[in-house]
Every structure is written in structure tokens, then in C-alpha cells.
Motif scaffolding. Structure first.
Motif, mmCIF file in Angstrom:
data_model
loop_
_atom_site.group_PDB
_atom_site.id
_atom_site.type_symbol
_atom_site.label_atom_id
_atom_site.label_comp_id
_atom_site.label_asym_id
_atom_site.label_seq_id
_atom_site.Cartn_x
_atom_site.Cartn_y
_atom_site.Cartn_z
ATOM 1 N N LEU A 164 0.815 -1.171 0.411
ATOM 2 C CA LEU A 164 -0.171 -0.050 -0.504
ATOM 3 C C LEU A 164 0.902 1.725 -0.454
ATOM 4 C CD1 LEU A 164 -2.830 -1.124 2.861
ATOM 5 C CD2 LEU A 164 -3.072 -0.946 -0.085
ATOM 6 N N ALA A 165 1.732 1.322 1.047
ATOM 7 C CA ALA A 165 3.430 2.070 0.966
ATOM 8 C C ALA A 165 3.396 2.264 -0.532
ATOM 9 C CB ALA A 165 3.998 1.880 2.021
ATOM 10 N N ALA A 168 1.231 4.857 -3.343
ATOM 11 C CA ALA A 168 1.338 5.400 -2.840
ATOM 12 C C ALA A 168 2.634 6.846 -3.431
ATOM 13 C CB ALA A 168 1.558 6.187 -1.320
ATOM 14 N N GLU A 169 3.483 5.799 -3.087
ATOM 15 C CA GLU A 169 4.944 6.542 -3.281
ATOM 16 C C GLU A 169 4.671 6.716 -5.059
ATOM 17 O OE1 GLU A 169 9.354 4.372 -3.953
ATOM 18 O OE2 GLU A 169 7.836 3.529 -2.920
ATOM 19 N N LEU A 209 1.972 4.413 5.744
ATOM 20 C CA LEU A 209 0.436 4.317 5.152
ATOM 21 C C LEU A 209 0.082 6.265 5.246
ATOM 22 C CD1 LEU A 209 -1.001 1.041 6.507
ATOM 23 C CD2 LEU A 209 -0.200 1.503 4.701
ATOM 24 N N ASP A 211 0.496 8.509 3.653
ATOM 25 C CA ASP A 211 -0.298 9.573 2.841
ATOM 26 C C ASP A 211 -0.805 8.613 1.804
ATOM 27 O OD1 ASP A 211 0.191 12.092 3.003
ATOM 28 O OD2 ASP A 211 2.681 11.857 2.445
ATOM 29 N N ILE A 212 -1.613 7.416 2.104
ATOM 30 C CA ILE A 212 -2.149 6.159 0.910
ATOM 31 C C ILE A 212 -3.158 7.191 0.279
ATOM 32 C CG2 ILE A 212 -3.333 5.429 3.009
ATOM 33 C CD1 ILE A 212 -1.637 3.848 0.351
ATOM 34 N N VAL A 215 -3.221 8.303 -3.629
ATOM 35 C CA VAL A 215 -3.627 7.605 -4.915
ATOM 36 C C VAL A 215 -5.323 8.567 -5.377
ATOM 37 C CG1 VAL A 215 -2.791 5.344 -4.222
ATOM 38 C CG2 VAL A 215 -4.830 5.977 -3.523
ATOM 39 N N HIS A 239 -6.991 14.621 0.885
ATOM 40 C CA HIS A 239 -6.315 12.988 1.052
ATOM 41 C C HIS A 239 -6.223 12.191 2.130
ATOM 42 C CE1 HIS A 239 -2.585 15.384 2.513
ATOM 43 N NE2 HIS A 239 -2.067 14.004 2.603
ATOM 44 N N GLY A 243 -7.365 8.662 2.624
ATOM 45 C CA GLY A 243 -6.154 7.634 3.106
ATOM 46 C C GLY A 243 -7.297 6.785 4.317
ATOM 47 N N LEU A 247 -8.471 2.872 4.451
ATOM 48 C CA LEU A 247 -7.761 1.971 5.392
ATOM 49 C C LEU A 247 -9.058 1.344 6.868
ATOM 50 C CD1 LEU A 247 -4.496 3.565 6.274
ATOM 51 C CD2 LEU A 247 -5.483 1.313 4.487
ATOM 52 N N ALA A 262 -3.294 7.646 8.637
ATOM 53 C CA ALA A 262 -4.040 9.412 7.627
ATOM 54 C C ALA A 262 -4.838 10.151 7.532
ATOM 55 C CB ALA A 262 -4.340 8.087 6.781
#
Length: 360
Positions: A164-165, A168-169, A209, A211-212, A215, A239, A243, A247, A262
Motif C-alpha cells: 500500500l505504501a 502511494a509512492e 500509510l 499518505d496512502i 492515490v 488526501h 486515506g 483503511l 492518514a
């Protein structure tokens, strides 16, 4: 578990040498038996406390400890609550047998000893001991299976967090190394604040997580090289809620913590942050910690739209924002542990995702 070639151990304690010889000869008729004979009750007790016999045969009338005292002391020894004990008493010692039952005796034989009865009772108690050992082995096996299954679940959770991280990356100019550093900075601050080991490890796993929700932000805003307009920034702020939405409602403690982080890591200590405008200790502690870790690493990392700040400038900014943007307690701990901060910064220069959870 026993196999057929393993000798069962029978402890015999009697101050009469003739009785010791007799009982040893009798138990030898029960199969592969190793008899341990003691004329001293204290020596026999010491051996029984150190080892795990399959059966104990103990006389009542002995000079150092009587049979009831022997049983009481043995049963008080950790791990000795189930070994079968056969006590030898005289025919007129019924009160003694009552006391022995209360102390933990398994069965009795009355003098004079009947050989057939002795063999039958001893055989039954050895069979009981065998069943208990097998149950203990089965319980240990089941506990080991549960540990292995739990470890697999934890490993799958870790993989979920990492993937998941990474998602976002890929949508964000931030790097995997940033995620690694801020996660470990977060754990370090948690340690300095006195959070438990379990809380520290949970934060380490959940912080990536934060900054998930990015996306859900369009590339036009997320990858814009210049400063965002007020309208674009308002959209960017979503965001945090995205996030939390991604989650929330998970059974995983990691994802639950990730949802909270988040949502709240852009809140500010003075209440001027977003999305809820929380302030002070109303902001969850994980969010207050991550705010310091995330901003410090973002400032000291190069981005397509900015150069990396120097350490001195970043330190000055964090200190200046203590009490307004950041929880002063988190800031203090962060700089109290400055040598460890620099060690983390040096260790995670590359996007080495496999090292994210190495301390666990």
C-alpha cells in the motif's frame, strides 16, 4: 512423546533398603523401566524436583520427611502437579490417606504389599502418566502451530502495508527512502515518549500509510512542479480523508492505526491544521508524532519542485513551529535523540523496502 524404546522412569523413595530392593524388582516387570531409588526422602525429593519421573512410589513413615510432606513439597514445585504418586501406608492409617489425597497423592497401597495389586496399580498410573505426556506434547504442538500461523498472518500484514505504501509512492514524487526514514523517526519519538514496545512497533508499521490517500489525487495537482493555488490545495487536503476511507473498518490493528494517522497527521497543535482542526492532545498521539517525523524528512529531502533544506534550517524550522504546528513534547524528544535521528537518516538513503520492518 515416548516411543517404545524409551525407558520410563520410576522414582522409589523408602528408608527401608529391603523395600527399595523389592519395589525395584517389581517395577522391572512392567517393561522398559529405569528405577531411581532413594533411602533419603530429601534426596529423593530433590531428584523429583529436578527431573520428570513417570511414576513416584513413596513410603509414608520416613525419618526426614514423611510421605505427606514429600507430596506437599513436590506438588508445590512448578511443573510437578501431574506426575502420578503412589503412596505406601499401613492398614490402620486411613486419616493419613485422607491427608495424602488432599496433598495430591494419586493412589495408595496398603502394607503388607500384594504383588499383583502393586503391579496393577503401578501399571495403571504409568498408563495415566503416558496419556498426560501425550496430551502435553499435543498441547505444545498445537501452541507451536498457532505461533506459526500467527507469524504468517503478521507477515501478510507487513506485506500489505509495504505494498500500500508503495502504491502511494508511485503516485507521489516522494521516495521509498522517505517512507522508511519517517517511519523510523516516528518509532524513535514514540520510544522517547515512553510508549510501549508494542505501540512503537505498531507505529513503525502503520506510519508508512500516512499518505496512502494521495492515490485519489489527480496527477495535475499531485505532480505540479510549482506552488498549488488555493483551490488546488483544498483538493490536495482531501488526501487525508481519502486515506482514512481506504483503511477504515479493517480488523488489522496496523491498518486501523494507519487510518487514524492518514486522517490526522496534518492536524496542527494550535488547531490550525486539517481536516478537522483538532488541537493539542485532542490530536491522536500517533498523528502528533508522525507530523514531526514527516515534515522533518520532507524538508531535508529534495523534490522536483524544491531543493533539500540544510539540517540547520530544518532544525530551526521544527523548533520554531514547536507549540504551533508540532507537539512540543514530540519536538523535544526528537532533538534529545538527535544522534539516533542522524543514524536513521544515514542508514536509509536508498529505497530499501525490505529493511522497513527489520527491527521487529
Amino acid at each position: 512423546m515416548h516411543d517404545d524404546q524409551v525407558k520410563r522412569q520410576v522414582l522409589i523413595v523408602d528408608d527401608n533398603e529391603i523395600n527399595l530392593t523389592l519395589f525395584e524388582a517389581l517395577v522391572s516387570k512392567l517393561g522398559e523401566i529405569e528405577a531411581k531409588c532413594f533411602a533419603s526422602a530429601t534426596e529423593g525429593l530433590a531428584w523429583a524436583q529436578q527431573f520428570q519421573p513417570d511414576l513416584i512410589i513413596v513410603d509414608y513413615m520416613m525419618p526426614e520427611l514423611d510421605g505427606v510432606q514429600f507430596i506437599e513439597r513436590l506438588r508445590a514445585t512448578p511443573g510437578k502437579d501431574s506426575v502420578p504418586i503412589l503412596m505406601i501406608t499401613a492398614n490402620d492409617q486411613k486419616p493419613v490417606r485422607y491427608r495424602a489425597l488432599n496433598a495430591g497423592a494419586s493412589d495408595f497401597l496398603i502394607k503388607p504389599i500384594d504383588k499383583v495389586e502393586f503391579l496393577a496399580r503401578s501399571s495403571n498410573l504409568l498408563a495415566l502418566s503416558e496419556i498426560r505426556r501425550k496430551l502435553d506434547d499435543r498441547a505444545a504442538w498445537l501452541a507451536d502451530e498457532v505461533r506459526q500461523a500467527t507469524a504468517k498472518i503478521v507477515e501478510r500484514e507487513r506485506e500489505t502495508v509495504i505494498r500500500l505504501a508503495k502504491a502511494a509512492e508511485y503516485r507521489d514524487p516522494e521516495t521509498g527512502a522517505h517512507i522508511l526514514r519517517m517511519a523510523h523517526y516516528s518509532r524513535l519519538i514514540a520510544k522517547g515518549l515512553g510508549l510501549s514496545e508494542a505501540e512503537q512497533d505498531l507505529l513503525l508499521q502503520a506510519a508508512p500509510l500516512h499518505d496512502i490517500g494521495k492515490v485519489g489525487i489527480s496527477d495535475a495537482i499531485l505532480l505540479k512542479p510549482g506552488r498549488l493555488t488555493p483551490a488546488e490545495f483544498e483538493f490536495m487536503k482531501q488526501h487525508a480523508a481519502y486515506g482514512a476511507e481506504i483503511l477504515k473498518d479493517s480488523n488489522s490493528s496496523i491498518l486501523q492505526a494507519g487510518a487514524a494517522i492518514a486522517l490526522g497527521h496534518h492536524e496542527k497543535f494550535d488547531g490550525s491544521g486539517y481536516p478537522a482542526g483538532l488541537g493539542g492532545e485532542a490530536i491522536p498521539i500517533f498523528c502528533r508524532i508522525v507530523a514531526v517525523a514527516d515534515v522533518f524528512d520532507a524538508l531535508t529531502s529534495a523534490r522536483p519542485y524544491k531543493a533539500a533544506w540544510s539540517l540547520d534550517d530544518a532544525v530551526a524550522h521544527i523548533r520554531a513551529q514547536s507549540g504551533s504546528h508540532f507537539d512540543p513534547a514530540c519536538v523535544k524528544v526528537f532533538f534529545d535523540l538527535w544522534p539516533e535521528v542522524l543514524e536513521i537518516r544515514e542508514r536509509f538513503r536508498d529505497d530499501d523496502w525490505s529493511s522497513l520492518l527489520a527491527p521487529l
